[in-house]
Design an enzyme around this catalytic site. Structure first.
Site, PDB file in Angstrom:
ATOM      1  N   ASP A  35       0.838  -1.198   0.000  1.00  0.00           N
ATOM      2  CA  ASP A  35       0.000   0.000   0.000  1.00  0.00           C
ATOM      3  C   ASP A  35       0.873   1.247   0.000  1.00  0.00           C
ATOM      4  O   ASP A  35       2.100   1.159  -0.008  1.00  0.00           O
ATOM      5  CB  ASP A  35      -0.977   0.005   1.182  1.00  0.00           C
ATOM      6  CG  ASP A  35      -0.279  -0.038   2.537  1.00  0.00           C
ATOM      7  OD1 ASP A  35       0.783   0.611   2.678  1.00  0.00           O
ATOM      8  OD2 ASP A  35      -0.781  -0.696   3.456  1.00  0.00           O
ATOM      9  N   LYS A  57      -4.612   2.617  -0.447  1.00  0.00           N
ATOM     10  CA  LYS A  57      -5.843   3.353  -0.220  1.00  0.00           C
ATOM     11  C   LYS A  57      -5.535   4.825   0.002  1.00  0.00           C
ATOM     12  O   LYS A  57      -4.554   5.182   0.643  1.00  0.00           O
ATOM     13  CB  LYS A  57      -6.579   2.794   1.005  1.00  0.00           C
ATOM     14  CG  LYS A  57      -6.907   1.310   0.884  1.00  0.00           C
ATOM     15  CD  LYS A  57      -7.451   0.764   2.184  1.00  0.00           C
ATOM     16  CE  LYS A  57      -7.698  -0.735   2.072  1.00  0.00           C
ATOM     17  NZ  LYS A  57      -8.200  -1.301   3.344  1.00  0.00           N
ATOM     18  N   MET A 172      -4.624   8.503  11.522  1.00  0.00           N
ATOM     19  CA  MET A 172      -5.505   8.749  10.369  1.00  0.00           C
ATOM     20  C   MET A 172      -6.672   9.694  10.710  1.00  0.00           C
ATOM     21  O   MET A 172      -7.793   9.472  10.289  1.00  0.00           O
ATOM     22  CB  MET A 172      -6.064   7.419   9.836  1.00  0.00           C
ATOM     23  CG  MET A 172      -4.999   6.405   9.503  1.00  0.00           C
ATOM     24  SD  MET A 172      -5.642   4.744   9.196  1.00  0.00           S
ATOM     25  CE  MET A 172      -6.164   4.239  10.841  1.00  0.00           C
TER      26      MET A 172
END
Length: 515
Positions: A35, A57, A172
């Site tokens: 990722d 993502k 996040m």
């Protein structure tokens, strides 16, 4: 036969912060599923022919849904492949490793979970923020900040979390910073509580923004501060003023492309890392033993006559290394050079000779062929014999000048320089995003091959993509080649050595900080 899947934590971004076991997994993988939080440098550790699959993502879109990633791992393993699922940070901390492992278990597929260095601790450390401190915080919580406000309220008991530990770490949560701050104030944290956001921590892009619960949302908006970032809430943030260290390193904030052959790149790569920069290895040349029968015969004949030479001039480390390979292959005794004067261009070449017990008698002041001729000039006499062991792309200047002086010159191409065969889409992405700050060239062939490979990857004209990228050349010959290629060199060390190049990069970075 069913393969095996390794669910590996890649660490926070700095490639060297992956664990030893994690690196070993990458090196033996048939397929690497990765990722965007995994360092592109990790991909270069894969064995030749390994497959890379990006499933990263972004906050606003997913390349592949989690269910599809889970199934992909199963399908690849059922094909008998060794699969590495490379995740940023630690796979067990908001990495959804449980879902992937569960599906693998249901299909009877062997797997291992390889922990990684979590960004929750390492990223603040790179910003000079210890997550605990004996006088400020003896405990910490790691909390997701990724969900929407209603989901956050469902998954987080704000009344318990807010004051449960001295330090709160949100992962996040940049887009929800206002809501997070409001909830913490609402449930008892003072508005003046220090807050820090660290973006792309441990990488060249690292940025840190500090404030308080009361004003951090406004600061984030004013700075257009984007994810991914780690949010630190607590008194430990105040330690940053005394403890920040990464930003103080001479090459902090710079991502620098190293174009040398992989076998030679380690010195430059290590120095860039030691000084706080982020090296990006993009080897554009490979050196190998000559394959032509005529070349091999010429080398054999030259080495069979070692006792006849008055001088042997080595112009590069490669020239030394491959010369010795040929000596060993042909079983030629180095003592045949007992009457020859040995010359070396540059201290690195002289050091390579010294490691093999051969001392260069004189070193030129200028680390190129011109300096070598200058140093030996008064001693060169017509009729003397000179051996020049070098690469197939070496300049003819030295050989021509020696012949003009009446010397007999034997040139042998002890190695060939070829263009590497691997494209690098990650480099193109970084160039397009203006996340490459400098490119280093250590020979004319690295310049030519760099441009050639970019064109091979689909860039008809690579020059616009390199606008704004600092071009650093080790010496004037390389610099001239860069100019001829249409580049605009901006850095040229006074001493044509790797250390000279590194110091020139440091001076450049310091000058950009002062502006």
């Amino acid at each position: 036969m069913t393969g095996k899947v390794y669910l590996v934590g890649a660490g926070p971004g700095d490639a060297k912060l992956i664990t030893v076991k994690g690196q070993e997994c990458v090196q033996k993988a048939d397929v690497l599923v990765y990722d965007r939080l995994a360092s592109p440098r990790l991909l270069k550790w894969m064995k030749p022919g390994g497959q890379k699959i990006y499933v990263g993502k972004l906050p606003d879109r997913h390349t592949m849904k989690q269910e599809e990633i889970n199934q992909l791992l199963v399908d690849l393993a059922l094909e008998g492949k060794t699969v590495v699922r490379l995740k940023g940070g630690d796979p067990t901390i908001f990495g959804r490793v449980g879902e992937e492992a569960e599906l693998l278990r249901r299909h009877g597929i062997l797997y291992e979970i390889v922990p990684g260095v979590t960004s929750a601790i390492s990223v603040p450390a790179y910003a000079g923020i210890p997550v605990t401190h004996r006088d400020m915080a003896s405990s910490l919580s790691i909390i997701t900040g990724h969900e929407s406000p209603d989901k956050l309220d469902h998954s987080i008991h704000w009344d318990k979390v807010t004051n449960a530990t001295g330090t709160l770490i949100f992962l996040m949560g940049v887009a929800k910073i206002g809501y997070i701050s409001a909830q913490l104030i609402k449930h008892g944290r003072p508005p003046e509580t220090p807050v820090a956001l660290v973006r792309w921590g441990t990488r060249a892009d690292q940025e840190t923004l500090t404030g308080t619960l009361a004003d951090i949302e406004a600061k984030v908006k004013a700075a257009d501060f984007q994810s991914p970032a780690v949010i630190v809430v607590g008194e430990v943030v105040l330690q940053r003023e005394q403890l920040m260290w990464a930003e103080a390193l001479p090459l902090f904030g710079k991502r620098i492309v190293v174009t040398r052959a992989r076998s030679q790149a380690s010195e430059l790569v290590n120095r860039i890392e030691e000084l706080g920069g982020e090296p990006y290895e993009f080897p554009v040349i490979e050196t190998r033993m000559p394959e032509g029968a005529g070349q091999r015969a010429g080398i054999s004949a030259a080495l069979a006559a070692l006792e006849e030479y008055d001088y042997v001039f080595f112009t590069s480390v490669n020239g030394v290394e491959f010369f010795w390979r040929h000596l060993a292959e042909l079983k030629v005794d180095i003592r045949g050079l007992h009457r020859a004067c040995i010359g070396a261009v540059g201290p690195a070449t002289a050091a390579a000779l010294a490691q093999r017990g051969l001392m260069a008698e004189e070193l030129p002041g200028h680390f190129q062929a011109e300096g070598l001729l200058e140093a030996f000039g008064p001693r060169l006499q017509p009729g003397q014999k000179v051996l020049l062991p070098r690469g197939d792309l070496a300049r003819e200047w030295l050989a021509d000048k020696l012949r003009e002086l009446g010397l007999e010159v034997t040139e042998v191409d002890t190695y060939e320089t070829v263009v590497t065969g691997e494209d690098d889409i990650e480099l193109l992405k970084l160039l397009e995003e203006k996340r490459i700050h400098a490119v280093t060239f250590t020979s004319s062939s690295t310049v030519r091959n760099f441009i050639s490979i970019l064109q091979r990857m689909g860039l008809e004209d690579p020059l616009p993509l390199l606008a704004g990228v600092k071009i650093a050349c080790i010496g004037p010959v390389t610099e001239q080649t860069a100019v001829e290629a249409g580049l605009t060199p901006g850095l040229l060390p006074g001493e044509a050595t790797i250390e000279g190049l590194v110091q020139e990069l440091c001076r450049w970075n310091e000058s950009t900080r002062l502006k």
